[in-house]
Design an enzyme around this catalytic site. Structure first.
Site, PDB file in Angstrom:
ATOM      1  N   ARG A 147      -3.464 -10.180   4.606  1.00  0.00           N
ATOM      2  CA  ARG A 147      -4.096 -10.282   3.239  1.00  0.00           C
ATOM      3  C   ARG A 147      -2.802  -9.744   2.483  1.00  0.00           C
ATOM      4  O   ARG A 147      -2.558  -8.495   2.641  1.00  0.00           O
ATOM      5  CB  ARG A 147      -5.374  -9.172   3.349  1.00  0.00           C
ATOM      6  CG  ARG A 147      -5.898  -9.206   1.819  1.00  0.00           C
ATOM      7  CD  ARG A 147      -7.006  -8.253   1.782  1.00  0.00           C
ATOM      8  NE  ARG A 147      -7.817  -8.012   0.614  1.00  0.00           N
ATOM      9  CZ  ARG A 147      -7.173  -7.310  -0.562  1.00  0.00           C
ATOM     10  NH1 ARG A 147      -6.131  -6.511  -0.261  1.00  0.00           N
ATOM     11  NH2 ARG A 147      -7.617  -7.399  -1.594  1.00  0.00           N
ATOM     12  N   LYS A 184       0.783  -1.129   0.006  1.00  0.00           N
ATOM     13  CA  LYS A 184      -0.076  -0.020  -0.146  1.00  0.00           C
ATOM     14  C   LYS A 184       0.937   1.281   0.067  1.00  0.00           C
ATOM     15  O   LYS A 184       2.067   1.161   0.323  1.00  0.00           O
ATOM     16  CB  LYS A 184      -1.096  -0.180   1.172  1.00  0.00           C
ATOM     17  CG  LYS A 184      -1.982  -1.107   0.981  1.00  0.00           C
ATOM     18  CD  LYS A 184      -3.074  -1.054   2.136  1.00  0.00           C
ATOM     19  CE  LYS A 184      -4.186  -1.786   1.504  1.00  0.00           C
ATOM     20  NZ  LYS A 184      -5.217  -2.148   2.847  1.00  0.00           N
TER      21      LYS A 184
HETATM   22  N1  HH2 Z   1      -7.401  -3.843   0.933  1.00  0.00           N
HETATM   23  C1  HH2 Z   1      -7.851  -3.572  -0.152  1.00  0.00           C
HETATM   24  C2  HH2 Z   1      -8.868  -4.470  -0.529  1.00  0.00           C
HETATM   25  N2  HH2 Z   1      -9.692  -5.105   0.263  1.00  0.00           N
HETATM   26  N3  HH2 Z   1      -9.836  -5.975   2.563  1.00  0.00           N
HETATM   27  C3  HH2 Z   1      -9.477  -5.871   3.832  1.00  0.00           C
HETATM   28  N4  HH2 Z   1     -10.022  -7.084   4.572  1.00  0.00           N
HETATM   29  N5  HH2 Z   1      -8.296  -5.419   4.376  1.00  0.00           N
HETATM   30  C4  HH2 Z   1      -7.690  -4.580   3.390  1.00  0.00           C
HETATM   31  O1  HH2 Z   1      -6.754  -3.705   4.109  1.00  0.00           O
HETATM   32  C5  HH2 Z   1      -8.278  -4.498   2.143  1.00  0.00           C
HETATM   33  C6  HH2 Z   1      -9.284  -4.955   1.609  1.00  0.00           C
HETATM   34  C7  HH2 Z   1      -7.061  -2.521  -1.170  1.00  0.00           C
HETATM   35  O2  HH2 Z   1      -6.117  -3.376  -1.508  1.00  0.00           O
HETATM   36  P1  HH2 Z   1      -6.021  -4.317  -3.029  1.00  0.00           P
HETATM   37  O3  HH2 Z   1      -7.326  -5.050  -3.129  1.00  0.00           O
HETATM   38  O4  HH2 Z   1      -4.924  -4.727  -3.089  1.00  0.00           O
HETATM   39  O5  HH2 Z   1      -6.203  -2.917  -4.245  1.00  0.00           O
HETATM   40  P2  HH2 Z   1      -7.701  -2.558  -4.931  1.00  0.00           P
HETATM   41  O6  HH2 Z   1      -8.671  -1.811  -3.740  1.00  0.00           O
HETATM   42  O7  HH2 Z   1      -6.916  -1.276  -5.995  1.00  0.00           O
HETATM   43  O8  HH2 Z   1      -8.307  -3.468  -5.719  1.00  0.00           O
END
Ligand code: HH2
Length: 263
Positions: A240, A198
């Site tokens: 995660r 992040k």
């Molecule tokens: N962060 C993201 C998405 N889902 N779920 C949980 N439980 N905790 C988190 O910190 C979290 C999450 C954001 O990251 P990512 O899915 O990699 O990216 P994007 O939102 O751009 O798809």
């Protein structure tokens, strides 16, 4: 938990797994590397992201959930929408990963697990000027515990709370939350956390490198590993992550030290 974003625009893996065959192959690889859960998402919730239609989110996620769950793997559905959660559970998902912390009643109705994440505001605007009236750790903890209590009263057994790193938080808020994960663990709830790659880690990597420019996404693994080890040592139950193999090595190595330190 290994991350599988079936999206064109996720901040780290956007566009890589939009093809269902590639998505399923990546899920298989993460499970082989040691992931216990594959987290399938069809909507980017990165800062500034535009919402996608329900039809599109369903079209992206349901076939992938069906294939990954059908191969015998535990799947969570990363969604804010009850319709998507229900369709994914129907296709074999057994956990709702809910960044809006608003689907506890859906998890109860469907008889599945629920991850309640804290988000201040909406993805489109949440990073414009995040502020907390009280201490960020107190505010996030009290909010999540109230959500978990309500969901448990409504019949959800399998619950995690997640401070939502990067969701309506400055770098300082995120550091404050990660350094106080033990306070969340002390509530007695199981704690999940996602720091992997992040933007706060881009800032911390830049500080460690003594540069002003945030580190690009591929260069954030070292700090991701450091933070995940820290989280595990504080008693966090679920991490995660994008880089499953590297995390398994780091966490297993650190676990040896923890076991030795605690006798
Ligand atoms: N962060 C993201 C998405 N889902 N779920 C949980 N439980 N905790 C988190 O910190 C979290 C999450 C954001 O990251 P990512 O899915 O990699 O990216 P994007 O939102 O751009 O798809």
């Amino acid at each position: 938990m290994g991350i599988l974003n079936v999206t064109p625009d996720s901040f780290s893996d956007g566009g890589r797994f939009i093809d269902p065959d590639r998505a399923v192959a990546h899920a298989r690889r993460m499970v082989d590397e040691g992931a216990d859960i594959v987290d399938v998402g069809g909507e980017s919730t990165r800062p500034g992201a535009a919402p996608v239609s329900l039809d599109e989110e369903l079209r992206r996620t349901v076939p992938v959930v069906a294939a990954v769950a059908g191969a015998g793997h535990r799947v969570s559905i990363d969604t804010r929408h009850a319709e998507v959660a229900a369709a994914a559970v129907d296709a074999g998902a057994s956990i709702i990963n809910d960044v809006s912390a608003s689907l506890g009643h859906v998890a109860a109705e469907l008889g599945v697990g629920w991850i309640a994440m804290h988000m201040a505001g909406e993805p489109a605007t949440m990073q414009s000027d995040p502020r907390y009236d009280r201490d960020v750790v107190d505010e996030v903890r009290d909010y999540l515990v109230a959500r978990a209590d309500a969901a448990r009263a409504g019949g959800v057994d399998d619950i995690w709370i997640d401070p939502g790193i990067g969701f309506g938080k400055t770098v300082d808020h995120n550091v404050e939350l990660v350094s106080n994960l033990a306070e969340l663990v002390a509530t007695g709830e199981r704690v999940a956390v996602g720091v992997s790659r992040k933007s706060t880690l881009g800032a911390l990597t830049a500080a460690a490198d003594r540069t002003d420019d945030p580190a690009p996404v591929p260069d954030r693994l070292d700090v991701s590993l450091a933070m995940s080890v820290w989280a595990m040592a504080d008693g966090v139950d679920l991490l995660r992550v994008h880089d499953v193999a590297a995390h398994v090595v780091a966490l297993q190595g650190a676990e040896e030290i923890l076991v030795a330190a605690r006798g």
